[in-house]
Scaffold this motif. Structure first.
Motif, PDB file in Angstrom:
ATOM      1  N   ILE A 167     -22.033 -83.525  -4.818  1.00 18.78           N
ATOM      2  CA  ILE A 167     -23.013 -84.413  -5.210  1.00 18.78           C
ATOM      3  C   ILE A 167     -23.988 -84.493  -3.805  1.00 18.78           C
ATOM      4  N   LYS A 168     -23.604 -85.048  -2.658  1.00 17.58           N
ATOM      5  CA  LYS A 168     -24.512 -85.205  -1.669  1.00 17.58           C
ATOM      6  C   LYS A 168     -24.869 -83.989  -0.827  1.00 17.58           C
ATOM      7  N   ALA A 169     -24.253 -83.289  -0.652  1.00 18.69           N
ATOM      8  CA  ALA A 169     -24.484 -81.949  -0.296  1.00 18.69           C
ATOM      9  C   ALA A 169     -24.977 -80.949  -1.145  1.00 18.69           C
ATOM     10  N   TYR A 170     -26.270 -81.232  -1.781  1.00 15.67           N
ATOM     11  CA  TYR A 170     -26.720 -80.318  -2.736  1.00 15.67           C
ATOM     12  C   TYR A 170     -27.688 -79.368  -2.504  1.00 15.67           C
ATOM     13  N   GLU A 171     -27.965 -79.219  -1.365  1.00 12.88           N
ATOM     14  CA  GLU A 171     -29.029 -78.527  -0.714  1.00 12.88           C
ATOM     15  C   GLU A 171     -28.636 -76.873  -1.081  1.00 12.88           C
ATOM     16  N   PRO A 172     -27.460 -76.588  -0.618  1.00 10.56           N
ATOM     17  CA  PRO A 172     -26.881 -75.202  -0.758  1.00 10.56           C
ATOM     18  C   PRO A 172     -26.827 -74.673  -2.259  1.00 10.56           C
ATOM     19  N   LYS A 173     -26.457 -75.766  -3.097  1.00  7.26           N
ATOM     20  CA  LYS A 173     -26.407 -75.526  -4.616  1.00  7.26           C
ATOM     21  C   LYS A 173     -27.891 -74.933  -5.006  1.00  7.26           C
ATOM     22  N   VAL A 174     -28.857 -75.929  -4.801  1.00  5.75           N
ATOM     23  CA  VAL A 174     -30.233 -75.679  -5.194  1.00  5.75           C
ATOM     24  C   VAL A 174     -30.704 -74.430  -4.347  1.00  5.75           C
ATOM     25  N   GLN A 175     -30.426 -74.101  -3.333  1.00  6.80           N
ATOM     26  CA  GLN A 175     -30.929 -72.675  -2.839  1.00  6.80           C
ATOM     27  C   GLN A 175     -30.105 -71.639  -3.593  1.00  6.80           C
ATOM     28  N   ARG A 176     -29.013 -71.518  -3.808  1.00  5.86           N
ATOM     29  CA  ARG A 176     -28.470 -70.610  -4.792  1.00  5.86           C
ATOM     30  C   ARG A 176     -29.134 -70.434  -6.027  1.00  5.86           C
ATOM     31  N   PHE A 177     -29.334 -71.463  -6.808  1.00  8.78           N
ATOM     32  CA  PHE A 177     -30.068 -71.912  -7.819  1.00  8.78           C
ATOM     33  C   PHE A 177     -31.523 -71.018  -8.035  1.00  8.78           C
ATOM     34  N   VAL A 178     -32.224 -71.346  -6.726  1.00  2.59           N
ATOM     35  CA  VAL A 178     -33.597 -70.818  -6.620  1.00  2.59           C
ATOM     36  C   VAL A 178     -33.265 -69.314  -6.563  1.00  2.59           C
ATOM     37  N   ASP A 179     -32.465 -68.772  -5.623  1.00  2.00           N
ATOM     38  CA  ASP A 179     -32.018 -67.379  -5.491  1.00  2.00           C
ATOM     39  C   ASP A 179     -31.967 -66.698  -6.681  1.00  2.00           C
ATOM     40  N   ALA A 180     -31.253 -67.474  -7.685  1.00  2.00           N
ATOM     41  CA  ALA A 180     -30.816 -66.586  -8.625  1.00  2.00           C
ATOM     42  C   ALA A 180     -32.282 -66.579  -9.600  1.00  2.00           C
ATOM     43  N   ILE A 181     -32.985 -67.695  -9.866  1.00  3.26           N
ATOM     44  CA  ILE A 181     -34.192 -67.592 -10.600  1.00  3.26           C
ATOM     45  C   ILE A 181     -34.980 -66.654 -10.112  1.00  3.26           C
ATOM     46  N   PHE A 182     -35.180 -66.382  -8.816  1.00  5.65           N
ATOM     47  CA  PHE A 182     -36.297 -65.464  -8.222  1.00  5.65           C
ATOM     48  C   PHE A 182     -35.701 -64.125  -8.118  1.00  5.65           C
ATOM     49  N   SER A 183     -34.433 -63.739  -8.499  1.00  7.15           N
ATOM     50  CA  SER A 183     -33.989 -62.389  -8.465  1.00  7.15           C
ATOM     51  C   SER A 183     -34.631 -61.768  -9.786  1.00  7.15           C
ATOM     52  N   THR A 184     -35.274 -62.519 -10.611  1.00  8.51           N
ATOM     53  CA  THR A 184     -36.037 -61.835 -11.925  1.00  8.51           C
ATOM     54  C   THR A 184     -37.509 -61.778 -11.600  1.00  8.51           C
ATOM     55  N   LEU A 185     -38.040 -62.234 -10.412  1.00 15.79           N
ATOM     56  CA  LEU A 185     -39.463 -62.012 -10.248  1.00 15.79           C
ATOM     57  C   LEU A 185     -39.762 -61.001  -9.282  1.00 15.79           C
ATOM     58  N   PRO A 186     -40.793 -60.077  -9.688  1.00 20.69           N
ATOM     59  CA  PRO A 186     -41.233 -59.069  -8.937  1.00 20.69           C
ATOM     60  C   PRO A 186     -41.646 -59.426  -7.443  1.00 20.69           C
ATOM     61  N   GLN A 187     -41.599 -58.501  -6.588  1.00 20.58           N
ATOM     62  CA  GLN A 187     -42.266 -58.819  -5.138  1.00 20.58           C
ATOM     63  C   GLN A 187     -43.645 -58.666  -5.246  1.00 20.58           C
ATOM     64  N   ALA A 188     -44.407 -59.435  -4.600  1.00 18.58           N
ATOM     65  CA  ALA A 188     -45.734 -59.234  -4.588  1.00 18.58           C
ATOM     66  C   ALA A 188     -46.303 -58.180  -4.038  1.00 18.58           C
ATOM     67  N   GLN A 189     -47.442 -57.414  -4.655  1.00 17.82           N
ATOM     68  CA  GLN A 189     -47.793 -55.981  -4.055  1.00 17.82           C
ATOM     69  C   GLN A 189     -48.344 -56.237  -2.693  1.00 17.82           C
ATOM     70  N   ALA A 190     -47.906 -55.303  -1.638  1.00 14.42           N
ATOM     71  CA  ALA A 190     -48.799 -55.727  -0.296  1.00 14.42           C
ATOM     72  C   ALA A 190     -50.371 -55.322  -0.633  1.00 14.42           C
ATOM     73  N   GLN A 191     -51.173 -56.100   0.146  1.00 15.16           N
ATOM     74  CA  GLN A 191     -52.605 -55.952   0.315  1.00 15.16           C
ATOM     75  C   GLN A 191     -53.097 -55.482   1.393  1.00 15.16           C
ATOM     76  N   THR A 192     -53.858 -54.472   1.769  1.00 13.25           N
ATOM     77  CA  THR A 192     -54.364 -54.067   2.859  1.00 13.25           C
ATOM     78  C   THR A 192     -55.834 -54.433   2.751  1.00 13.25           C
ATOM     79  N   ASN A 193     -56.434 -54.688   4.155  1.00 16.72           N
ATOM     80  CA  ASN A 193     -58.090 -55.110   4.090  1.00 16.72           C
ATOM     81  C   ASN A 193     -58.728 -53.677   3.931  1.00 16.72           C
ATOM     82  N   ALA A 194     -59.849 -53.546   3.089  1.00 18.42           N
ATOM     83  CA  ALA A 194     -60.535 -52.531   2.966  1.00 18.42           C
ATOM     84  C   ALA A 194     -61.295 -51.989   4.277  1.00 18.42           C
ATOM     85  N   ARG A 195     -61.619 -52.835   5.205  1.00 17.98           N
ATOM     86  CA  ARG A 195     -62.118 -52.201   6.395  1.00 17.98           C
ATOM     87  C   ARG A 195     -61.252 -52.214   7.555  1.00 17.98           C
TER      88      ARG A 195
END
Length: 202
Positions: A167-195
């Motif tokens: 209960i009290k040391a919940y941060e690692p559990k939240v981190q694993r939860f968030v990691d699992a959620i974002f395993s389904t989101l694509p990585q952002a495309q890299a953008q380069t400056n035009a100039r």
């Protein structure tokens, strides 16, 4: 023999916990929209009791995870200032497209905590967590959604250490939860400056 082994099997089950697969839906137009700057709005609690510390942890870990995936993130403090300036109730009535415009973002991320349930019984404790994420473009189109539920449990003779671990040391559990959620989101495309650098020279 079976009676002797039964408590061991139960203990292993408690210590292992359980988790379902992440339920997710990615828009076919995600790549075409290619969101780059994301605003993470304050966490919405659907659970019975709101826990501000837990909500803050979810939001901050979400911000860091987006950065890891190469997204630019509107500083949460800037988002909160806009909510304070315009009023939380007023902001709650805004559409995703309106929020994106107000927050200078091309995508808005919503976090809804549906379950944060703590169960205690003598030397047993469990924590059940369920949350849903939704990402909308600046045009109001839902680009991605993910929902996940997990449960951690522990069985110990020492009640204090058990409650701390679950209960009290919940941060690692939240981190694993968030990691699992974002395993389904694509990585952002890299953008380069035009100039290039040299084109900036006089």
């Amino acid at each position: 023999m079976i009676k002797r082994l039964l408590p061991l099997f139960m203990l292993l089950a408690f210590l292992t916990g359980c988790a379902n697969a992440v339920r997710t839906d990615l828009s076919e137009r995600y790549a075409a929209n290619s969101p780059r700057t994301v605003a993470v709005v304050p966490v919405f609690w659907q659970a019975d009791a709101e826990n501000k510390e837990v909500g803050y942890t979810f939001r901050m870990m979400t911000v860091e995870k987006l950065k890891d995936l190469n997204y630019r993130v509107v500083p949460p403090a800037a988002v909160d200032d806009t909510y304070i300036k315009l009023g939380s109730s007023s902001m709650a009535g805004k559409s995703p497209a309106e929020l994106a415009g107000l927050l200078n973002a091309d995508a808005v991320l919503f976090i809804k905590i549906k379950t944060w349930n703590i169960d205690r019984f003598v030397t047993y404790a469990s924590l059940k967590v369920e949350a849903a994420y939704e990402l909308y473009s600046a045009t109001g189109e839902r680009l991605w959604q993910a929902e996940y539920a997990t449960k951690d449990a522990d069985l110990r003779l020492d009640r204090k250490s058990m409650e701390y671990a679950i209960i009290k040391a919940y941060e690692p559990k939240v981190q694993r939860f968030v990691d699992a959620i974002f395993s389904t989101l694509p990585q952002a495309q890299a953008q380069t400056n035009a100039r290039s650098f040299f084109q900036w020279l006089p």
